[in-house]
Design a protein around this motif. Structure first.
Motif, PDB file in Angstrom:
ATOM      1  N   ARG A  48      90.347 -30.601 -25.780  1.00 38.37           N
ATOM      2  CA  ARG A  48      89.635 -30.049 -24.510  1.00 38.37           C
ATOM      3  C   ARG A  48      91.150 -29.647 -24.649  1.00 38.37           C
ATOM      4  NH1 ARG A  48      84.576 -28.445 -23.271  1.00 38.37           N
ATOM      5  NH2 ARG A  48      85.844 -28.000 -21.782  1.00 38.37           N
ATOM      6  N   SER A 325      82.985 -22.561 -17.759  1.00 38.11           N
ATOM      7  CA  SER A 325      83.266 -23.198 -17.532  1.00 38.11           C
ATOM      8  C   SER A 325      85.163 -23.034 -16.548  1.00 38.11           C
ATOM      9  CB  SER A 325      83.841 -24.010 -19.547  1.00 38.11           C
ATOM     10  OG  SER A 325      84.925 -23.498 -20.119  1.00 38.11           O
ATOM     11  N   GLN A 327      88.146 -26.440 -16.300  1.00 42.79           N
ATOM     12  CA  GLN A 327      88.958 -27.573 -16.991  1.00 42.79           C
ATOM     13  C   GLN A 327      90.271 -27.190 -15.769  1.00 42.79           C
ATOM     14  OE1 GLN A 327      88.420 -27.636 -21.018  1.00 42.79           O
ATOM     15  NE2 GLN A 327      91.361 -27.544 -21.053  1.00 42.79           N
ATOM     16  N   THR A 329      93.898 -29.876 -16.220  1.00 46.59           N
ATOM     17  CA  THR A 329      94.957 -31.139 -16.916  1.00 46.59           C
ATOM     18  C   THR A 329      95.599 -31.651 -15.716  1.00 46.59           C
ATOM     19  OG1 THR A 329      93.421 -30.259 -18.757  1.00 46.59           O
ATOM     20  CG2 THR A 329      95.986 -31.645 -19.597  1.00 46.59           C
ATOM     21  N   THR A 345      92.213 -34.577 -18.246  1.00 45.50           N
ATOM     22  CA  THR A 345      91.323 -33.810 -18.288  1.00 45.50           C
ATOM     23  C   THR A 345      90.151 -33.567 -17.822  1.00 45.50           C
ATOM     24  OG1 THR A 345      92.566 -32.100 -19.935  1.00 45.50           O
ATOM     25  CG2 THR A 345      90.620 -30.914 -19.602  1.00 45.50           C
ATOM     26  N   GLY A 347      86.305 -31.605 -16.907  1.00 48.78           N
ATOM     27  CA  GLY A 347      85.683 -29.672 -16.661  1.00 48.78           C
ATOM     28  C   GLY A 347      84.200 -30.318 -16.667  1.00 48.78           C
ATOM     29  N   GLU A 349      80.205 -27.201 -17.367  1.00 54.07           N
ATOM     30  CA  GLU A 349      80.307 -25.645 -18.456  1.00 54.07           C
ATOM     31  C   GLU A 349      79.455 -25.916 -17.499  1.00 54.07           C
ATOM     32  OE1 GLU A 349      80.411 -26.629 -22.325  1.00 54.07           O
ATOM     33  OE2 GLU A 349      82.689 -26.800 -22.201  1.00 54.07           O
TER      34      GLU A 349
END
Length: 653
Positions: A48, A325, A327, A329, A345, A347, A349
């Protein structure tokens, strides 16, 4: 004996993963007397978040745009022939249906991305590389092994991630290419790159046509191809902490087809396949907490229309895919513990796929046609993704990924990926290993059929599942002049979806019981003896058997490639040569309404070429493909191009 062999392989898996992932304690205890050799600097998308190539435990190959230009590669599929573990099958001429199988897996187990947008058709079929030109590509990142924990369905055996050329800040540049050659082929391409202090933009256009040759042994008509590809991308700095990017891509392709089941040459006249694709994306990236926190929001969409043009029975379908999506980090360091760097990370989707097989006049007038075949079909999925990246003592690197898919039409799926790499101190060696799981959902055709009177779908199909692992050693000799890599891989496939053909030309699909098994060895080497001279080579041994213990078709047991290049005359002139070897393999022939196994002979194809820079802005080049005019088949019944010569010019301003 089989059980003992299986236990032995499992022991290797445990030992390899343990050696790579859990050798941290011993590695940290050793005094670091010198820095590990940094073999490559290119960043790859092995998860990712981007990481350096030498810091991933996965089997990775990177092909740069410079390599594509220097070797005069016109289609991505031809570049992938040189990659360990890849088997390419093209149906006839350039631009024809082209499928790629990785490590003995099926063609629809390979995910293809361009600038962050999934290229695989929403129908779920294997990606057709036939229309994918290489004109404006900056680099190709290739990941082998299960990648579903990061990329979802279709990444069961690997990922081909393509990044096109971007813009340039504070100025503008225009470059162009033109080429002509055998089979009345012509190529024209143009690339505009530019920007200012806070933005950059790139616009590319490429057009290639060829009249081709007769791809079958029946008749004498030529089967050609025509391709137009337009691509654009832009990056805008909204502020020091926020950046906006967008891409848009359009592909229009027309390919002449042949009626391979008919003995009448007239049956092939007027057969064409037409594809129109529109893909795009928009993304927002912003950082906070002194760049420790990076957040990304992205939306992608694709729309594809395919037309099969035939005098008697035309067909047409449309498919689309939309993905959103988010995300975040967070990066932090622990200097007191192994001088470590960490990235975590998380996330979410969302994806929706739509598919519609369009009814033609022939369909509507056919009393045997089922009208439900032409309904709109839709399916959606939510996914939750987590990843951890760790770097310890600048020599040990670990990556862990976990994904949970919530499917509307199938059982939910959970996939994982674990990889590690160790740059062994006081040596030029790097140990790498990975293990993971993958899934591939049934295609729309497999679920709902294609022609109800002949090809019947199965709405009760289960997704295909896989467990795979690999372990390898990379070593640099002579201060990095020679770099080698040896990797062993092993992967199984459960609930394999197969088509069952009946003597009356009808067929359906089902999930097989048992496991399909694939294993093998990949060897790769690059050599740089002195300034201007480079060479490389690869070899792959692949054993791929289905649940019925038969060899999988179009997957050679032995394959390999070699390349050599020499740059001279103050870097103005360059000569190169390359060879691709494909061992004997099996295919399926459809004769008299039934299928049977046939053997395809091994072959080696040699290409040579060269280029010369007249000025810093103008370069001429030429190449000969299939130098020895080798006759061979990659797909049963389809001829392949003979010897061809091409020449062109490249200019930039």
């Amino acid at each position: 004996m089989t059980r003992n062999l299986l236990q032995h392989k499992k022991s290797i898996l445990v030992l390899g993963t343990a050696l790579t992932v859990f050798s941290l304690g011993n590695a940290l205890a050793q005094e670091k007397k010198q820095e590990p050799v940094q073999l490559k600097e290119i960043l790859v998308t092995a998860g990712r978040t981007p990481i350096e190539e030498g810091k991933t435990g996965r089997a990775v190959t990177v092909i740069t745009g410079k390599q594509l230009e220097q070797n005069q590669v016109r289609y991505v599929a031809d570049a992938l022939r040189m990659v360990p573990g890849f088997a390419v099958s093209r149906s006839g001429s350039k631009g024809g249906m082209t499928n790629i199988r990785v490590r003995g897996a099926e063609a629809n187990h390979l995910l293809v991305m361009v600038d962050g947008v999934e290229m695989n058709a929403a129908s779920g079929d294997a990606y057709d590389f036939g229309a994918l030109q290489a004109e404006d590509i900056d680099r190709i990142e290739i990941l082998r092994g299960p990648q579903s924990a990061f990329w979802g369905s279709n990444a069961l055996a690997g990922v081909v991630n393509i990044i096109t050329k971007g813009g340039k800040r504070d100025g503008f540049k225009i470059s162009g290419t033109t080429e002509a050659g055998s089979q009345n082929s012509w190529l024209g391409g143009v690339l505009l790159q530019g920007g200012a202090e806070n933005y950059d933009i790139a616009l590319a256009a490429s057009y290639r046509r060829t009249k081709g040759f007769n791809i079958s042994n029946i008749g004498d008509e030529k089967d050609g191809d025509e391709n137009l590809t337009l691509n654009g991308k832009v990056n805008i700095d909204l502020s020091d902490a926020a950046k906006l990017d967008a891409t848009l891509r359009y592909v229009k392709n027309r390919t002449d087809l042949d009626n391979m089941t008919s003995l009448n040459p007239l049956d092939s006249i007027g057969l064409e396949g037409k594809t129109n694709e529109l893909l795009g994306s928009v993304g927002l990236t912003w950082t906070a907490l002194d760049d420790a926190l990076t957040q990304k929001l992205r939306f992608t969409g694709s729309d594809r229309k395919y037309e099969y043009i035939a005098p008697d029975y035309p067909a047409e379908n449309k498919g689309s895919r939309y993905t959103a999506s988010y995300q975040a980090t967070y990066a932090f360091d622990t200097p007191s513990f192994a001088d470590a760097h960490h990235k975590m990370t998380g996330g979410i989707e969302w994806q929706q796929e739509r598919f519609h097989q369009i009814a033609t006049e022939n369909d509507l007038s056919n009393p045997w046609m089922d009208p439900t075949q032409f309904e709109h079909h839709k399916r959606s999925m939510y996914s939750f993704v987590g990843e951890y990246n760790g770097e310890f003592a600048d020599q040990f690197f670990v990556n862990l990924g976990l994904r949970h898919d919530v499917n509307k039409d199938f059982d939910d799926a959970t996939t994982f990926s674990l990889s590690g790499a160790w740059a062994i101190p006081d040596t030029n060696a790097r140990l790498h290993s990975s293990v993971g799981t993958g899934v591939t959902n049934p295609t729309f055709f497999e679920q709902f059929g294609y022609t109800p009177s002949t090809f019947v779908g199965n709405p009760n199909l289960k997704p295909e599942k896989s467990l795979g692992w690999d372990i390898g050693l990379e070593y640099a000799f002579f201060d990095g002049l020679l770099v080698t890599d040896v990797t062993y891989f092993n992967q199984d496939l459960r609930d394999e979806i197969v088509t069952v053909y009946n003597p009356d030309w009808t067929s359906t699909v089902k999930n097989l019981d048992g496991k399909s098994r694939r294993h093998g060895v990949e060897l790769a080497a690059t050599l740089n003896l002195f300034h201007g001279f480079t060479a490389g080579g690869s070899y792959t041994y692949t054993s791929s058997k289905g649940a019925d213990d038969l060899d999988a078709v179009r997957r050679p047991r032995h394959s390999g490639s070699a390349n050599v290049a020499y740059t001279f005359y103050e870097d103005r002139a360059r000569l190169f040569g390359e060879a691709v070897f494909n061992g004997k393999m099996e295919d399926v022939a459809f004769i008299g309404g039934a299928s049977s196994r046939v053997n395809l002979s091994s072959y080696t194809v040699v290409n040579i070429g060269g280029s010369y820079k007249f000025t810093d802005k103008l370069e001429g080049y030429a190449r000969i493909e299939n130098l020895f005019d080798k006759k061979y088949q990659e797909v049963y019944g389809y001829n392949t191009p003979g010897r061809g010569a091409f020449a062109g010019l490249k200019a930039s301003f």
